[in-house]
Write a protein that holds these residues in place. Structure first.
Motif, PDB file in Angstrom:
ATOM      1  N   UNK A 160       0.818  -1.210   0.000  1.00  0.00           N
ATOM      2  CA  UNK A 160       0.000   0.000   0.000  1.00  0.00           C
ATOM      3  C   UNK A 160       0.851   1.259   0.000  1.00  0.00           C
ATOM      4  N   UNK A 161       1.859   1.318   0.836  1.00  0.00           N
ATOM      5  CA  UNK A 161       2.711   2.506   0.909  1.00  0.00           C
ATOM      6  C   UNK A 161       3.425   2.737  -0.407  1.00  0.00           C
ATOM      7  N   UNK A 162       3.944   1.658  -0.985  1.00  0.00           N
ATOM      8  CA  UNK A 162       4.650   1.782  -2.262  1.00  0.00           C
ATOM      9  C   UNK A 162       3.730   2.323  -3.351  1.00  0.00           C
ATOM     10  N   UNK A 163       2.505   1.825  -3.402  1.00  0.00           N
ATOM     11  CA  UNK A 163       1.579   2.241  -4.447  1.00  0.00           C
ATOM     12  C   UNK A 163       1.081   3.674  -4.220  1.00  0.00           C
ATOM     13  N   UNK A 164       0.746   4.015  -2.993  1.00  0.00           N
ATOM     14  CA  UNK A 164       0.258   5.359  -2.708  1.00  0.00           C
ATOM     15  C   UNK A 164       1.340   6.403  -2.966  1.00  0.00           C
ATOM     16  N   UNK A 165       2.581   6.036  -2.706  1.00  0.00           N
ATOM     17  CA  UNK A 165       3.678   6.994  -2.842  1.00  0.00           C
ATOM     18  C   UNK A 165       3.984   7.346  -4.293  1.00  0.00           C
ATOM     19  N   UNK A 166       3.393   6.627  -5.235  1.00  0.00           N
ATOM     20  CA  UNK A 166       3.609   6.950  -6.651  1.00  0.00           C
ATOM     21  C   UNK A 166       2.654   8.035  -7.147  1.00  0.00           C
ATOM     22  N   UNK A 167       1.706   8.450  -6.311  1.00  0.00           N
ATOM     23  CA  UNK A 167       0.698   9.435  -6.723  1.00  0.00           C
ATOM     24  C   UNK A 167       1.209  10.832  -6.412  1.00  0.00           C
ATOM     25  N   UNK A 168       1.281  11.683  -7.412  1.00  0.00           N
ATOM     26  CA  UNK A 168       1.710  13.070  -7.213  1.00  0.00           C
ATOM     27  C   UNK A 168       0.717  13.779  -6.288  1.00  0.00           C
ATOM     28  N   UNK A 169       1.236  14.430  -5.252  1.00  0.00           N
ATOM     29  CA  UNK A 169       0.381  15.122  -4.292  1.00  0.00           C
ATOM     30  C   UNK A 169       0.078  14.319  -3.049  1.00  0.00           C
ATOM     31  N   UNK A 170       0.522  13.057  -3.002  1.00  0.00           N
ATOM     32  CA  UNK A 170       0.293  12.194  -1.843  1.00  0.00           C
ATOM     33  C   UNK A 170       1.626  11.926  -1.144  1.00  0.00           C
ATOM     34  N   UNK A 171       1.652  12.119   0.173  1.00  0.00           N
ATOM     35  CA  UNK A 171       2.823  11.800   0.988  1.00  0.00           C
ATOM     36  C   UNK A 171       2.386  10.752   2.002  1.00  0.00           C
ATOM     37  N   UNK A 172       3.005   9.585   1.954  1.00  0.00           N
ATOM     38  CA  UNK A 172       2.552   8.476   2.795  1.00  0.00           C
ATOM     39  C   UNK A 172       3.710   7.895   3.605  1.00  0.00           C
ATOM     40  N   UNK A 173       3.859   8.335   4.865  1.00  0.00           N
ATOM     41  CA  UNK A 173       4.875   7.720   5.720  1.00  0.00           C
ATOM     42  C   UNK A 173       4.561   6.237   5.927  1.00  0.00           C
ATOM     43  N   UNK A 174       5.575   5.423   6.032  1.00  0.00           N
ATOM     44  CA  UNK A 174       5.356   4.007   6.292  1.00  0.00           C
ATOM     45  C   UNK A 174       4.891   3.824   7.728  1.00  0.00           C
ATOM     46  N   UNK A 175       3.685   3.311   7.938  1.00  0.00           N
ATOM     47  CA  UNK A 175       3.219   3.088   9.316  1.00  0.00           C
ATOM     48  C   UNK A 175       4.082   2.043  10.001  1.00  0.00           C
ATOM     49  N   UNK A 176       4.329   2.262  11.274  1.00  0.00           N
ATOM     50  CA  UNK A 176       5.173   1.347  12.050  1.00  0.00           C
ATOM     51  C   UNK A 176       4.366   0.387  12.910  1.00  0.00           C
ATOM     52  N   UNK A 177       3.044   0.584  12.950  1.00  0.00           N
ATOM     53  CA  UNK A 177       2.208  -0.280  13.763  1.00  0.00           C
ATOM     54  C   UNK A 177       0.767  -0.246  13.300  1.00  0.00           C
ATOM     55  N   UNK A 178      -0.085  -1.054  13.973  1.00  0.00           N
ATOM     56  CA  UNK A 178      -1.506  -1.180  13.661  1.00  0.00           C
ATOM     57  C   UNK A 178      -1.692  -1.693  12.232  1.00  0.00           C
ATOM     58  N   UNK A 179      -2.809  -1.347  11.567  1.00  0.00           N
ATOM     59  CA  UNK A 179      -2.985  -1.760  10.163  1.00  0.00           C
ATOM     60  C   UNK A 179      -3.656  -0.663   9.349  1.00  0.00           C
ATOM     61  N   UNK A 180      -3.103   0.544   9.482  1.00  0.00           N
ATOM     62  CA  UNK A 180      -3.609   1.690   8.736  1.00  0.00           C
ATOM     63  C   UNK A 180      -2.465   2.464   8.087  1.00  0.00           C
ATOM     64  N   UNK A 181      -2.726   2.947   6.885  1.00  0.00           N
ATOM     65  CA  UNK A 181      -1.867   3.963   6.275  1.00  0.00           C
ATOM     66  C   UNK A 181      -2.608   5.288   6.405  1.00  0.00           C
ATOM     67  N   UNK A 182      -1.843   6.373   6.611  1.00  0.00           N
ATOM     68  CA  UNK A 182      -2.458   7.679   6.824  1.00  0.00           C
ATOM     69  C   UNK A 182      -1.756   8.709   5.950  1.00  0.00           C
ATOM     70  N   UNK A 183      -2.010   8.646   4.640  1.00  0.00           N
ATOM     71  CA  UNK A 183      -1.316   9.576   3.745  1.00  0.00           C
ATOM     72  C   UNK A 183      -1.848  10.999   3.841  1.00  0.00           C
ATOM     73  N   UNK A 184      -0.948  11.945   3.693  1.00  0.00           N
ATOM     74  CA  UNK A 184      -1.336  13.343   3.512  1.00  0.00           C
ATOM     75  C   UNK A 184      -1.737  13.531   2.055  1.00  0.00           C
ATOM     76  N   UNK A 185      -2.909  14.160   1.851  1.00  0.00           N
ATOM     77  CA  UNK A 185      -3.374  14.447   0.482  1.00  0.00           C
ATOM     78  C   UNK A 185      -3.508  15.954   0.276  1.00  0.00           C
ATOM     79  N   UNK A 186      -2.806  16.721   1.113  1.00  0.00           N
ATOM     80  CA  UNK A 186      -2.879  18.176   1.008  1.00  0.00           C
ATOM     81  C   UNK A 186      -2.436  18.657  -0.370  1.00  0.00           C
TER      82      UNK A 186
END
Length: 414
Positions: A320-346
């Protein structure tokens, strides 16, 4: 049937709400609302992929189900049991705390609750009064502020953005502290961000809370879901002196894929647990005995099933992180726990996508659902706008298909 008399009608100056102001002010759970909408669309035949649900997609392990089946057949479980929980389960929770967190608690200082949400509410209800303030690191789980407000206290958001890895600092907490600050909500690993505080950060925050006499309510429900070099750190383990002003929240839902079984707990000082037990005795009484027996089996068993789930979540996390990070305008830190990604879409807000120009993450989430039938939860549910939460607790194929749809749509932004 009640009737309004002519006298009472004539003296009424304004209509009274049929719902209390306190309850009317509660916002619907955004995560459950998104999940419900996705399921309704699926039931109507729409090919919706939902990233909203915060629950493992695995079945509850067989040995736990077998314990429940056995419990159903025993008439002793057909009756009321102590409001605080079955003694055998409270003992199992105490033993599990020593095994996993490294410190001792008394079974009498454990209260078994109807899921983690009841533990959250009762923890706040037990120590807060109207006018108190609770420091609430943001982004936060959507239930926390509502539970705080129900007590008459006020949540005070302390925001850590993507640039901080969603981790607040002691300096930020100190800047938000006032004479009315009663407690700090601490959640690591975090829902919704997947952020994990290091042992050093946890200890620093714990010592700060101890110095200022601030209660710590620590939600540890994702303790067994960490990745890479991240480790779960119990605040009471690294700052033992906090034990008298800390309430620990936990449950079997995430670790053992038991979200529907509704078994959580709170651990705390004797007087607080007693007060919360008194509240629960009037609110809901005991948790279903069959679920409690299943929880005993879960806690007394090993963690092999949890480790298998974590391996799958880790694989999905990376994808998920790899795929989301290919989108221009999306910044997605790799989550270190739980089972959620929380990308910035600002970086997408204010740009036009298929004739629509979303200015908030809520508007963007609505566009995504309408255009490509992918359900995500907007950042407004967890604090500031400008973010999306995507759970990777779903099958690998659905995950790839859902994010591929997102890629296709969001790459159209101009």
């Amino acid at each position: 049937m009640w009737r309004v008399t002519e006298h009472s009608a004539s003296t009424t100056t304004s209509p009274r709400s049929r719902v209390s102001a306190r309850v009317a002010a509660i916002a619907e759970s955004a995560t459950l609302a998104v999940d419900a909408k996705a399921k309704a669309l699926k039931a109507a035949g729409r090919p919706v992929i939902g990233f909203g649900a915060g629950e493992p997609d695995f079945p509850t392990p067989d040995y736990i189900v077998e314990a429940a089946v056995k419990a159903v057949q025993d008439p002793v479980n057909h009756r009321y049991s102590p409001a605080a929980g079955l003694p055998v389960l409270r003992e199992a929770i105490a033993a599990k705390t020593l095994r996993d967190s490294g410190y001792e608690v008394k079974p009498s200082d454990v209260l078994v609750t109807n899921g983690g949400k009841q533990a959250v509410f009762q923890a706040f209800a037990a120590i807060l009064d109207p006018g108190d303030e609770v420091l609430l690191p943001a982004p936060y789980w959507t239930t926390y502020p509502e539970a705080i407000r129900l007590t008459g206290a006020e949540p005070v958001e302390v925001v850590a953005g993507v640039d901080q890895g969603y981790l607040v600092t002691v300096e930020q907490l100190e800047a938000a502290r006032t004479p009315r600050t009663k407690a700090l909500l601490f959640n690591s690993p975090s829902n919704p961000t997947g952020a994990v505080y290091s042992p050093e950060q946890t200890a620093e925050i714990g010592r700060w809370a101890l110095e200022h006499g601030i209660w710590v309510i620590t939600d540890e429900i994702y303790e067994h879901l960490t990745y890479d070099d991240a480790v779960f750190t119990p605040v009471v383990k690294v700052v033992p002196e906090l034990a008298d002003t800390t309430i620990v929240l936990n449950g079997v839902a995430k670790t053992y894929a038991m979200t529907g079984w509704r078994v959580g707990w709170m651990i705390g000082p004797s007087d607080v647990v007693k007060a919360a037990t008194n509240l629960q005795s009037h609110l809901s009484s005991n948790v279903a005995n069959v679920s409690q027996r299943a929880a005993v089996a879960a806690l007394e068993g090993d963690l092999s099933a949890a480790h298998e789930m974590r391996t799958a979540f880790d694989r999905r996390r990376r994808t998920m992180v790899e795929m989301l990070s290919t989108i221009d305008g999306v910044v997605c830190p790799a989550p270190q726990g739980a089972f959620y990604a929380y990308p910035s879409v600002e970086g997408l807000l204010g740009r036009t996508i298929r004739g629509v120009t979303p200015t908030t993450s809520a508007e963007l989430a609505a566009l995504v659902l309408d255009e490509v039938e992918v359900a995500v939860v907007p950042g407004e549910a967890f604090g500031p706008s400008g973010y999306l939460r995507l759970s990777y607790a779903l099958g690998d194929d659905d995950l790839v298909e859902g994010v591929t749809r997102l890629q296709s749509l969001l790459r159209e932004a101009v």
